[in-house]
Write an enzyme that holds these catalytic residues in place. Structure first.
Site, PDB file in Angstrom:
ATOM      1  CE  LYS A 113      -2.800   2.560   3.080  1.00 49.39           C
ATOM      2  NZ  LYS A 113      -3.366   2.761   4.534  1.00 49.39           N
TER       3      LYS A 113
ATOM      4  CG  ASP B  60      -5.633   8.053   4.635  1.00 50.74           C
ATOM      5  OD1 ASP B  60      -6.313   8.517   4.194  1.00 50.74           O
ATOM      6  OD2 ASP B  60      -5.668   7.177   5.509  1.00 50.74           O
TER       7      ASP B  60
ATOM      8  CE  LYS C 105      -6.131   8.802   8.016  1.00 57.14           C
ATOM      9  NZ  LYS C 105      -6.462   7.763   8.750  1.00 57.14           N
TER      10      LYS C 105
ATOM     11  CG  ASP D 232      -9.664   7.105   7.382  1.00 54.13           C
ATOM     12  OD1 ASP D 232      -8.419   7.095   6.511  1.00 54.13           O
ATOM     13  OD2 ASP D 232      -9.356   7.207   8.353  1.00 54.13           O
TER      14      ASP D 232
ATOM     15  NE  ARG E  12     -10.107  -1.584   5.002  1.00 55.58           N
ATOM     16  CZ  ARG E  12     -10.473  -1.573   6.091  1.00 55.58           C
ATOM     17  NH1 ARG E  12     -11.477  -2.183   6.548  1.00 55.58           N
ATOM     18  NH2 ARG E  12      -9.787  -1.152   7.286  1.00 55.58           N
TER      19      ARG E  12
END
Length: 496
Positions: free
Chosen positions: A265, A270, A277, A347, A351
Site C-alpha cells: 500500500k 491520507d 481524520k 478512510d 484495502r
C-alpha cells in the site's frame, strides 16, 4: 559509512573506541571480556564487583584511556541474559553502541564480537544494526550544528581463517540495511516532496539501477485495466495515481518454486477523504505509503542477493483527498476483479487499492501473495507498537513467514481470520462493504476484505500500522520510519 573486517588483536587496534558486550550473570567477566580485563589490569572485574558493570540489557559503561589498549575509549554494552541472546540482540547492541558513540562525536570504532559469535550471521547482524542506526530523519534541517557522523566501523574478533564467512556476512548485512534505509528514506519524505508520480519515478530509477524489470502504469493505463477501486480513492485530488510493477527473474529458477507476489500500500498522504481524520496527528499520514516503500526496498535487496525464485512486486499509489470529486460514503465501486464494493467509510481506502494490486499481481502470474500495509488503527489497539499483525489463508505459508520473522528479529503475531468474520463485511447493496458492521475486530475485517481478492492463492497480510513509525527514538534507531518487515520478507524469499 564503511564497515570493514579487522583481524588484528583487539589490544593493538588504534581507534576512537573499542566496543564489546557482556552478559548479565553471576560472573560477567568471561571469555573475551576476561581477556579485556586482563589487558586493562583487572579493571573490569573491579567494576563488576562494585556493581557498576552488570551486563543488564543495553547498560553502557564507558571507560576513557583504558590501560593496556590502544583504543582511546572502551565501551561495554549489556547483552542481558545469555540464554536469551540471539542475532536480534546483537543487532540492537551494535546499533545502540553506534548511536551512543555518535552522540559523543566519535568518528571510528571497533566492534569486538564475543568468542561464540565468530559467524557469518553475527557479522550480518552487526552490519545491519550499525547501518540502520546511522540513519537520521533530519534531511530537511538546514542547521545541523556540530553534525556528528561515524565514518568507519571495524569488525574485530575474527581471525584470518574466519575472513571469508565474516565478509559474506558484512556484504549481506549491508545489502539488507541499505535497502531498509532506502525504504525509510521514502517513508520519511513529506507528501509535497513525494506524490504518487514522484514515488513512481524513484521506484523506476531504483529498479533500473538494480537491474530489475520495471513498468509504471499511469492513470490512463490504470483506467484501461479497470482498476476501479484504486481510481475511486484517487478521484478526490489532483494528483494522478500510479502503479509500480517491478519484477525479479532468477538466472537459474528453482523447479516447482512459487512465484511470489509482493503488494504494498502506497497512499502518499491520507486525509481520510470525506470521512476525514482528526487534525491531531494527521501530519504522520505521510507514512501511509510505508507498505509500498517496504516492498520496493525488498526488491532492491533481492536484486543483489539473487534468490532462485521469481518475485513480482506491485505497488499501487495514490493520495486520499476530500475534494469536490472525492468518493462519498455510500458510493458503490467496481474493483478490477469485477467484485462490487460499498464504500461506507472513505478512510478505509488502503484495502481498496490493495484489492486491485493483488488482482493484478495474480494476473501477472504470482502464485503466493504477501501484502504489507499501514492498514488499521485497530491493530495498534490489539498489538500496540510492538508486533506487526499477521493474517494468513494458508498455514504452512504463514508458518514459513513467522519462522523468517523470528530469524530476522522482527516481532510479528498471527491474528485470526476465520470464515465467521466474513459476515462482518457482507454488503447490503454490493458484494462487500469496506468496513465491518460495527462489531469490533477492525484489523480482522480489514484483512477479510483483502482476502476477498486473493482467490485460492496462499496469501499473507501484514498490518504494520503500529510498527512502521517510531514516535520516539530508540537506543538503536532514530525517531521516524523503521523499515519493519523488510528483513523478514527478504529472509522468506531467500529461504526458497
Amino acid at each position: 559509512m564503511q564497515i570493514t573486517l579487522e583481524t588484528k588483536p583487539f589490544a593493538a587496534l588504534e581507534t576512537d573506541a573499542l566496543v564489546s558486550y557482556l552478559f548479565e550473570e553471576s560472573d560477567p567477566i568471561q571469555g573475551r571480556i576476561a581477556e579485556i580485563d586482563q589487558a586493562t589490569g583487572g579493571l573490569l572485574r573491579k567494576l563488576a564487583k562494585s556493581g557498576e558493570l552488570t551486563g543488564k540489557t543495553l547498560e553502557f559503561t564507558l571507560i576513557h584511556a583504558p590501560a593496556g589498549l590502544k583504543a582511546a575509549r572502551l565501551l561495554l554494552v549489556g547483552a542481558g541474559k545469555r540464554e536469551q541472546f540471539n542475532s536480534a540482540t546483537l543487532r540492537k547492541i551494535a546499533g545502540a553502541a553506534l548511536r551512543y558513540l555518535k552522540s559523543r562525536s566519535v568518528k571510528q570504532f571497533a566492534f569486538l564480537v564475543r568468542e561464540n559469535d565468530v559467524t557469518e550471521d553475527a557479522a550480518q547482524a552487526i552490519a545491519e544494526g550499525a547501518l540502520a542506526a546511522n540513519f537520521e530523519s533530519d534531511k530537511y534541517k538546514t542547521e545541523k550544528k556540530n553534525e556528528k557522523n561515524i565514518d568507519t566501523v571495524l569488525l574485530a574478533g575474527f581471525s584470518e581463517t574466519d575472513r571469508s564467512s565474516a565478509e559474506k556476512g558484512l556484504v549481506k548485512g549491508r545489502i539488507i540495511a541499505d535497502a531498509q534505509n532506502f525504504a525509510r528514506d521514502l517513508v520519511n519524505e513529506p507528501s509535497n516532496k513525494l506524490t504518487p508520480k514522484i514515488l513512481a519515478e524513484k521506484a523506476e530509477a531504483m529498479a533500473k539501477e538494480a537491474g530489475l524489470a520495471v513498468e509504471i502504469l499511469d492513470e490512463k493505463r490504470i483506467a484501461d485495466l479497470k482498476m476501479g477501486a484504486l481510481l475511486s480513492v484517487a478521484q478526490g485530488g489532483p494528483e494522478p495515481p500510479r502503479v509500480m510493477v517491478l519484477t525479479y527473474v532468477p538466472a537459474n529458477p528453482k523447479p516447482g518454486a512459487p512465484v511470489i507476489g509482493l503488494i504494498g500500500k502506497a497512499v502518499t498522504f491520507d486525509t481520510g477523504g470525506i470521512s476525514i481524520k482528526p487534525a491531531d496527528g494527521m501530519e504522520k499520514m505521510k507514512y501511509d505509503m510505508a507498505g509500498g516503500a517496504t516492498m520496493l526496498g525488498v526488491m532492491r535487496a533481492l536484486a543483489a542477493l539473487k534468490p532462485n525464485v521469481k518475485v513480482i512486486c506491485v505497488v499501487p499509489s495514490t493520495e486520499n483527498m476530500p475534494g469536490g470529486t472525492a468518493q462519498k460514503p455510500g458510493d458503490i465501486q467496481t474493483a478490477m476483479s469485477g467484485k462490487t464494493i460499498e464504500v461506507l467509510n472513505t478512510d478505509a481506502e488502503g484495502r481498496l487499492i490493495l484489492a486491485d494490486g493483488i488482482h493484478y499481481a495474480k494476473q501477472l502470474g504470482a502464485t503466493h501473495l504477501i501484502d504489507a500495509a499501514t492498514l488499521t488503527g485497530a491493530i495498534v489497539v490489539a498489538l500496540a507498537n510492538v508486533n506487526a499483525g499477521v493474517f494468513g489463508s494458508d498455514q504452512p505459508f504463514t508458518d514459513k513467514l513467522l519462522a523468517s520473522s523470528k530469524a530476522a528479529g522482527e516481532k510479528m503475531w498471527q491474528m485470526p481470520i476465520d470464515d465467521d468474520y466474513r459476515e462482518f463485511i457482507k454488503g447490503s447493496f454490493a458484494d462487500i462493504q469496506n468496513i465491518g458492521s460495527g462489531k469490533g475486530g477492525g484489523a480482522i475485517t480489514g484483512a477479510m476484505f483483502i482476502k476477498e481478492f486473493t482467490g485460492d492463492s496462499p496469501w499473507i497480510h501484514l498490518d504494520i500500522a503500529g510498527v512502521a513509525w517510531n514516535d520516539d527514538a530508540k537506543p538503536w534507531l532514530a525517531k521516524g520510519p523503521t523499515g519493519t518487515a523488510l528483513r523478514t520478507l527478504v529472509h522468506l524469499v531467500m529461504s526458497y
